[in-house]
Design a protein around this motif. Sequence first.
Motif, PDB file in Angstrom:
ATOM      1  N   LYS A  33     117.737  -6.590  18.747  1.00  0.00           N
ATOM      2  CA  LYS A  33     118.894  -6.122  19.447  1.00  0.00           C
ATOM      3  C   LYS A  33     120.149  -6.467  18.597  1.00  0.00           C
ATOM      4  CE  LYS A  33     118.063  -9.068  22.861  1.00  0.00           C
ATOM      5  NZ  LYS A  33     117.031  -9.412  22.822  1.00  0.00           N
ATOM      6  N   ASP A  52     125.498 -13.009  23.753  1.00  0.00           N
ATOM      7  CA  ASP A  52     125.228 -14.310  23.342  1.00  0.00           C
ATOM      8  C   ASP A  52     126.430 -14.760  22.583  1.00  0.00           C
ATOM      9  OD1 ASP A  52     122.823 -14.487  24.575  1.00  0.00           O
ATOM     10  OD2 ASP A  52     121.678 -14.142  22.743  1.00  0.00           O
ATOM     11  N   ARG A  73     123.299 -17.888  33.520  1.00  0.00           N
ATOM     12  CA  ARG A  73     123.231 -16.599  34.157  1.00  0.00           C
ATOM     13  C   ARG A  73     124.532 -16.344  34.784  1.00  0.00           C
ATOM     14  NH1 ARG A  73     119.585 -14.944  30.686  1.00  0.00           N
ATOM     15  NH2 ARG A  73     117.766 -16.461  30.558  1.00  0.00           N
ATOM     16  N   GLY A 131     118.106 -11.781  25.832  1.00  0.00           N
ATOM     17  CA  GLY A 131     116.845 -11.290  26.070  1.00  0.00           C
ATOM     18  C   GLY A 131     116.661 -11.206  27.835  1.00  0.00           C
ATOM     19  N   GLY A 132     117.488 -12.271  28.412  1.00  0.00           N
ATOM     20  CA  GLY A 132     117.118 -12.238  29.880  1.00  0.00           C
ATOM     21  C   GLY A 132     118.294 -11.510  30.802  1.00  0.00           C
ATOM     22  N   ARG A 169     116.611 -21.091  20.407  1.00  0.00           N
ATOM     23  CA  ARG A 169     116.477 -20.308  21.578  1.00  0.00           C
ATOM     24  C   ARG A 169     116.038 -21.740  22.695  1.00  0.00           C
ATOM     25  NH1 ARG A 169     115.040 -15.728  17.878  1.00  0.00           N
ATOM     26  NH2 ARG A 169     116.485 -14.121  18.694  1.00  0.00           N
ATOM     27  N   LEU A 204     114.968 -21.545  25.678  1.00  0.00           N
ATOM     28  CA  LEU A 204     113.823 -21.437  26.709  1.00  0.00           C
ATOM     29  C   LEU A 204     112.731 -21.752  25.731  1.00  0.00           C
ATOM     30  CD1 LEU A 204     115.246 -18.330  28.588  1.00  0.00           C
ATOM     31  CD2 LEU A 204     115.000 -20.625  29.527  1.00  0.00           C
ATOM     32  N   ARG A 229     109.434  -9.570  32.739  1.00  0.00           N
ATOM     33  CA  ARG A 229     110.819  -8.833  32.356  1.00  0.00           C
ATOM     34  C   ARG A 229     110.644  -7.368  32.231  1.00  0.00           C
ATOM     35  NH1 ARG A 229     113.910 -13.141  28.642  1.00  0.00           N
ATOM     36  NH2 ARG A 229     114.398 -14.609  30.161  1.00  0.00           N
TER      37      ARG A 229
HETATM   38  C1  S3P Z   1     117.606 -15.678  26.408  1.00  0.00           C
HETATM   39  C2  S3P Z   1     117.598 -14.994  25.232  1.00  0.00           C
HETATM   40  C3  S3P Z   1     118.765 -15.490  24.124  1.00  0.00           C
HETATM   41  C4  S3P Z   1     120.039 -15.839  25.182  1.00  0.00           C
HETATM   42  C5  S3P Z   1     119.444 -17.176  25.783  1.00  0.00           C
HETATM   43  C6  S3P Z   1     118.538 -16.716  26.958  1.00  0.00           C
HETATM   44  C7  S3P Z   1     116.363 -15.455  27.273  1.00  0.00           C
HETATM   45  O1  S3P Z   1     119.372 -14.063  23.667  1.00  0.00           O
HETATM   46  O2  S3P Z   1     120.600 -15.234  25.768  1.00  0.00           O
HETATM   47  O3  S3P Z   1     118.914 -18.096  25.078  1.00  0.00           O
HETATM   48  O4  S3P Z   1     116.514 -15.558  28.460  1.00  0.00           O
HETATM   49  O5  S3P Z   1     115.645 -14.422  26.843  1.00  0.00           O
HETATM   50  P1  S3P Z   1     118.453 -13.315  22.408  1.00  0.00           P
HETATM   51  O6  S3P Z   1     117.563 -12.305  23.241  1.00  0.00           O
HETATM   52  O7  S3P Z   1     119.391 -12.743  21.670  1.00  0.00           O
HETATM   53  O8  S3P Z   1     117.388 -14.363  21.814  1.00  0.00           O
END
Ligand code: S3P
Length: 180
Positions: free
Chosen positions: A13, A32, A56, A78-79, A117, A119, A139
């Motif tokens: 992305k 981010d 979040r 990602g989330g 990351r 998570l 997701r």
């Molecule tokens: C997350 C993805 C991360 C970041 C955080 C949570 C997720 O972004 O927002 O660590 O929940 O998948 P990237 O997709 O840029 O790694």
Amino acid sequence: MRIILIGFMSSGKTTIGKILANNLNYNFYDIDEIFEERFKISINNFFEKFGENKFRELEHYLLKKTLLEDNCVVSCGGGTPCFYDNIKLINESGMSIYLKLPQYDLLERLKKTKKKRPLIVDLSNEKLKEYIYENLNKREIYYNQARVIIDVKGILPQSFVVHLKELLEKQNLILPFKKE
Ligand code: S3P
């Protein structure tokens, strides 16, 4: 016009977003990066200190704010699309694009980049594989709501951007960028 990139961690992305914004002469925003700059803390440390729920909440706030900008490419975390009805907000705000990669490719990429990351930072490669399997399925309910879904496997970001730009121009979604 806003282009909003969504997809699993490491789907490209940010890399693609920067090149795309540059090609379109649009501003580029990475949720981010904005988060880390705004709150002066790394996302890893934030998760450790305040937890995912708080993350979040603030992520939603920053997304809403960022989507007020126009002529921009926005790269989400990602989330991001999976919480607070963000996918609805994203789709109402512009052209959402899901950058889709198969699990195997995500695994290979994330093995190398999991440190930053929160998570997945502590997962063994075996657990990481399980994590991707479980979470990608959950997701994709959100990712698949994007207006455009593009399989980015084996595609070089630069050539991807050229194709995407052509597609958007053909559909009159953006005006061709004319060099002065
Ligand atoms: C997350 C993805 C991360 C970041 C955080 C949570 C997720 O972004 O927002 O660590 O929940 O998948 P990237 O997709 O840029 O790694």
